[in-house]
Design an enzyme around this catalytic site. Structure first.
Site, PDB file in Angstrom:
ATOM      1  N   GLY A  14       9.531  38.502   8.804  1.00  0.00           N
ATOM      2  CA  GLY A  14       9.326  38.008   7.442  1.00  0.00           C
ATOM      3  C   GLY A  14       8.543  36.696   7.437  1.00  0.00           C
ATOM      4  O   GLY A  14       7.771  36.410   8.359  1.00  0.00           O
ATOM      5  N   PHE A  15       8.795  35.907   6.417  1.00  0.00           N
ATOM      6  CA  PHE A  15       8.015  34.674   6.248  1.00  0.00           C
ATOM      7  C   PHE A  15       8.164  33.735   7.453  1.00  0.00           C
ATOM      8  O   PHE A  15       7.174  33.257   8.005  1.00  0.00           O
ATOM      9  CB  PHE A  15       8.451  33.945   4.976  1.00  0.00           C
ATOM     10  CG  PHE A  15       7.976  34.613   3.723  1.00  0.00           C
ATOM     11  CD1 PHE A  15       6.625  34.666   3.416  1.00  0.00           C
ATOM     12  CD2 PHE A  15       8.868  35.202   2.843  1.00  0.00           C
ATOM     13  CE1 PHE A  15       6.165  35.287   2.261  1.00  0.00           C
ATOM     14  CE2 PHE A  15       8.430  35.823   1.678  1.00  0.00           C
ATOM     15  CZ  PHE A  15       7.075  35.867   1.385  1.00  0.00           C
ATOM     16  N   ARG A  87      17.866  32.987   0.794  1.00  0.00           N
ATOM     17  CA  ARG A  87      18.457  32.813  -0.547  1.00  0.00           C
ATOM     18  C   ARG A  87      17.373  32.787  -1.627  1.00  0.00           C
ATOM     19  O   ARG A  87      16.194  32.546  -1.344  1.00  0.00           O
ATOM     20  CB  ARG A  87      19.314  31.547  -0.608  1.00  0.00           C
ATOM     21  CG  ARG A  87      18.550  30.262  -0.402  1.00  0.00           C
ATOM     22  CD  ARG A  87      19.460  29.066  -0.650  1.00  0.00           C
ATOM     23  NE  ARG A  87      18.929  27.873  -0.021  1.00  0.00           N
ATOM     24  CZ  ARG A  87      19.290  26.645  -0.376  1.00  0.00           C
ATOM     25  NH1 ARG A  87      20.186  26.454  -1.339  1.00  0.00           N
ATOM     26  NH2 ARG A  87      18.767  25.598   0.239  1.00  0.00           N
ATOM     27  N   HIS A 180      23.656  22.070   8.207  1.00  0.00           N
ATOM     28  CA  HIS A 180      22.431  22.279   7.423  1.00  0.00           C
ATOM     29  C   HIS A 180      22.825  22.650   5.991  1.00  0.00           C
ATOM     30  O   HIS A 180      22.607  23.758   5.530  1.00  0.00           O
ATOM     31  CB  HIS A 180      21.617  23.390   8.079  1.00  0.00           C
ATOM     32  CG  HIS A 180      20.255  23.588   7.503  1.00  0.00           C
ATOM     33  ND1 HIS A 180      19.359  22.555   7.314  1.00  0.00           N
ATOM     34  CD2 HIS A 180      19.613  24.713   7.079  1.00  0.00           C
ATOM     35  CE1 HIS A 180      18.245  23.046   6.795  1.00  0.00           C
ATOM     36  NE2 HIS A 180      18.379  24.339   6.625  1.00  0.00           N
TER      37      HIS A 180
HETATM   38  N1  LIG Z   1      17.794  27.032   9.580  1.00  0.00           N
HETATM   39  C1  LIG Z   1      16.775  26.720   8.805  1.00  0.00           C
HETATM   40  O1  LIG Z   1      16.355  25.569   8.781  1.00  0.00           O
HETATM   41  C2  LIG Z   1      16.105  27.751   7.972  1.00  0.00           C
HETATM   42  C3  LIG Z   1      16.656  28.991   7.856  1.00  0.00           C
HETATM   43  N2  LIG Z   1      16.020  29.989   7.163  1.00  0.00           N
HETATM   44  C4  LIG Z   1      16.667  31.298   7.143  1.00  0.00           C
HETATM   45  O2  LIG Z   1      15.911  32.186   7.960  1.00  0.00           O
HETATM   46  C5  LIG Z   1      16.144  33.532   7.520  1.00  0.00           C
HETATM   47  C6  LIG Z   1      14.828  34.268   7.385  1.00  0.00           C
HETATM   48  O3  LIG Z   1      14.064  33.724   6.334  1.00  0.00           O
HETATM   49  P1  LIG Z   1      12.670  34.404   5.916  1.00  0.00           P
HETATM   50  O4  LIG Z   1      11.881  34.707   7.122  1.00  0.00           O
HETATM   51  O5  LIG Z   1      12.074  33.575   4.845  1.00  0.00           O
HETATM   52  O6  LIG Z   1      13.197  35.779   5.288  1.00  0.00           O
HETATM   53  P2  LIG Z   1      12.379  37.123   5.056  1.00  0.00           P
HETATM   54  O7  LIG Z   1      13.154  37.938   4.094  1.00  0.00           O
HETATM   55  O8  LIG Z   1      10.949  36.830   4.769  1.00  0.00           O
HETATM   56  O9  LIG Z   1      12.420  37.833   6.508  1.00  0.00           O
HETATM   57  C7  LIG Z   1      13.573  38.298   7.096  1.00  0.00           C
HETATM   58  C8  LIG Z   1      13.204  39.510   7.921  1.00  0.00           C
HETATM   59  O10 LIG Z   1      14.346  39.898   8.695  1.00  0.00           O
HETATM   60  C9  LIG Z   1      14.289  41.307   8.798  1.00  0.00           C
HETATM   61  N3  LIG Z   1      15.573  41.848   9.244  1.00  0.00           N
HETATM   62  C10 LIG Z   1      16.697  42.073   8.527  1.00  0.00           C
HETATM   63  N4  LIG Z   1      17.640  42.616   9.307  1.00  0.00           N
HETATM   64  C11 LIG Z   1      17.118  42.730  10.551  1.00  0.00           C
HETATM   65  C12 LIG Z   1      17.613  43.213  11.789  1.00  0.00           C
HETATM   66  N5  LIG Z   1      18.841  43.694  11.915  1.00  0.00           N
HETATM   67  N6  LIG Z   1      16.782  43.174  12.863  1.00  0.00           N
HETATM   68  C13 LIG Z   1      15.531  42.696  12.751  1.00  0.00           C
HETATM   69  N7  LIG Z   1      15.026  42.230  11.596  1.00  0.00           N
HETATM   70  C14 LIG Z   1      15.801  42.231  10.516  1.00  0.00           C
HETATM   71  C15 LIG Z   1      13.881  41.744   7.399  1.00  0.00           C
HETATM   72  O11 LIG Z   1      13.446  43.098   7.375  1.00  0.00           O
HETATM   73  C16 LIG Z   1      12.793  40.734   7.085  1.00  0.00           C
HETATM   74  O12 LIG Z   1      11.526  41.195   7.490  1.00  0.00           O
HETATM   75  C17 LIG Z   1      16.962  33.413   6.226  1.00  0.00           C
HETATM   76  O13 LIG Z   1      18.333  33.621   6.511  1.00  0.00           O
HETATM   77  C18 LIG Z   1      16.714  31.981   5.804  1.00  0.00           C
HETATM   78  O14 LIG Z   1      17.751  31.474   5.003  1.00  0.00           O
HETATM   79  C19 LIG Z   1      14.811  29.787   6.564  1.00  0.00           C
HETATM   80  C20 LIG Z   1      14.219  28.538   6.637  1.00  0.00           C
HETATM   81  C21 LIG Z   1      14.838  27.418   7.314  1.00  0.00           C
HETATM   82  O1  LIG Z   2      16.885  26.381   1.904  1.00  0.00           O
HETATM   83  C1  LIG Z   2      16.928  27.492   2.468  1.00  0.00           C
HETATM   84  O2  LIG Z   2      17.597  28.461   2.066  1.00  0.00           O
HETATM   85  C2  LIG Z   2      16.125  27.667   3.721  1.00  0.00           C
HETATM   86  C3  LIG Z   2      16.430  26.500   4.574  1.00  0.00           C
HETATM   87  O3  LIG Z   2      17.431  26.457   5.245  1.00  0.00           O
HETATM   88  C4  LIG Z   2      15.598  25.313   4.391  1.00  0.00           C
HETATM   89  O4  LIG Z   2      14.445  25.407   3.946  1.00  0.00           O
HETATM   90  O5  LIG Z   2      16.103  24.226   4.718  1.00  0.00           O
END
Ligand SMILES: NC(=O)C1=CN([C@@H]2O[C@H](COP(=O)(O)OP(=O)(O)OC[C@H]3O[C@@H](n4cnc5c(N)ncnc54)[C@H](O)[C@@H]3O)[C@@H](O)[C@H]2O)C=CC1
Ligand SMILES: O=C([O-])CC(=O)C(=O)O
Length: 312
Positions: A14-15, A87, A180
């Site tokens: 994903g993103f 989210r 976080h």
């Molecule tokens: N810790 C941090 O600082 C941050 C955490 N995140 C988290 O990262 C995660 C991903 O965010 P995005 O990439 O924006 O979401 P997104 O929705 O763009 O991508 C997630 C991808 O995971 C795939 N997916 C779902 N289940 C799967 C599985 N069992 N095996 C393989 N792939 C699977 C989906 O098909 C999708 O392509 C979210 O939980 C988000 O909250 C995002 C930004 C910062």
């Molecule tokens: O806010 C979110 O859901 C994704 C994240 O963890 C961040 O950008 O810090």
């Protein structure tokens, strides 16, 4: 001397996953395998091919593939987990806990099976509890299961400070501890502009506003994007951590580490300053905190524990 490229698997196309893969390749940190669920295999392949076609223009040597077959991840040196749901406006990261816990459990099995010696970086939210889940489910040593929050939260803090002072962001240092979530702990006392303490450059009131904006930094982007969460800065943060591990840089970075007595806490994954190198988290650095900072950290830890209590 023979040189073998490292193998890095990014779970989730994903993103955040795609952006991370592209940055890893541009930095030539290794060959990259992007994995998604079978329904998303074609887009994963399409993104990988598109990135490969940028290589002649950008001049990087790295192979990138997209797949839904974990066999392709076999023998990865580093696995970066971005799989799961993000989210939407109005939600908290903690609302994702049960959905993403299921994803973590299935991903953990594949990592044990195909890459038992990998170091794992976790991004999926709520990231403190998801990092703990991966630690428990894989049984890997704590040094090799690491969560990402502090590099991103500190980057946001540093961005806002640089804008406030109209100074280069390169000269702003500072870091954020704790979970976080909205009660993360930006450590103003340990933050500097070119070595000068921020407290002597910015009023207390203004600093408090910047701290508050940092705490809500994720939600600010979620509200602007409308259908997902941040990905450029999160991906850059993951890649800084990956680089530290792959190049054995011994960087001092805030990461989500498993605490066993450090900061007076036990059995919890929480953001703390660490040394990152080839061994993963090679050291947890315990800095001296005043009473107010200690209290803020334990409040943040209590919020993480509350989410951990929901885990099944
Ligand atoms: N810790 C941090 O600082 C941050 C955490 N995140 C988290 O990262 C995660 C991903 O965010 P995005 O990439 O924006 O979401 P997104 O929705 O763009 O991508 C997630 C991808 O995971 C795939 N997916 C779902 N289940 C799967 C599985 N069992 N095996 C393989 N792939 C699977 C989906 O098909 C999708 O392509 C979210 O939980 C988000 O909250 C995002 C930004 C910062
Ligand atoms: O806010 C979110 O859901 C994704 C994240 O963890 C961040 O950008 O810090």
């Amino acid at each position: 001397m023979t040189f073998k490229r490292k193998k890095i698997s990014v779970i989730g196309s994903g993103f955040t996953g795609a952006t991370t893969a592209f940055l890893l390749a541009q930095k030539q940190l290794g060959d990259v395998v992007i994995v998604d669920i079978p329904d998303m295999e074609k887009p994963a392949k399409g993104k990988a091919l598109d990135m490969m076609e940028a290589a002649p223009v950008l001049g990087f040597d790295a192979n990138i593939i997209g797949t839904a077959d974990y066999q392709d991840t076999s023998g990865s040196d580093l696995v970066i987990i971005t799989a799961g749901v993000a989210r939407k406006p109005g939600m908290s990261r903690d609302d994702l806990v049960l959905t993403n816990q299921k994803v973590m459990k299935s991903v953990a099995k594949e990592i044990i099976n195909y890459s038992p010696n990998a170091t794992i970086l976790v991004l999926t939210n709520p990231v403190d509890a998801m990092t703990y889940t991966i630690f428990k489910e894989t049984g890997f040593p704590k040094e090799r299961v690491i969560g990402q929050s502090g590099v991103l939260d500190s980057a946001r803090f540093r961005t806002f400070i640089a804008q406030e002072l109209n100074l280069s962001v390169k000269d702003i240092t500072g870091f954020v501890l704790g979970g976080h979530g909205d009660d993360m702990v930006p450590l103003v006392r340990y933050s500097f502009a070119g070595g000068v303490p921020l407290t002597s450059l910015i009023s207390k009131e203004r600093l408090e506003q910047i701290v508050e904006r940092t705490r809500k930094g994720g939600a600010e982007i979620v509200n602007l994007l409308g259908n997902g969460s941040a990905y450029y800065a999160p991906a850059a943060s993951l890649v800084e951590m990956a680089e530290a591990i792959i190049l054995d840089q011994k960087r001092v970075l805030p990461t989500i580490a498993y605490l066993e007595g450090e900061y007076g806490m036990n059995g919890i994954y929480l953001g703390v300053p660490t040394v990152l190198g080839a061994g993963g988290i090679e050291k947890i650095i315990e800095i001296e905190l005043n009473e107010q900072e200690k209290q803020a950290l334990s409040q943040s830890a209590a919020s993480v524990k509350a989410v951990m209590n929901v885990l099944t």
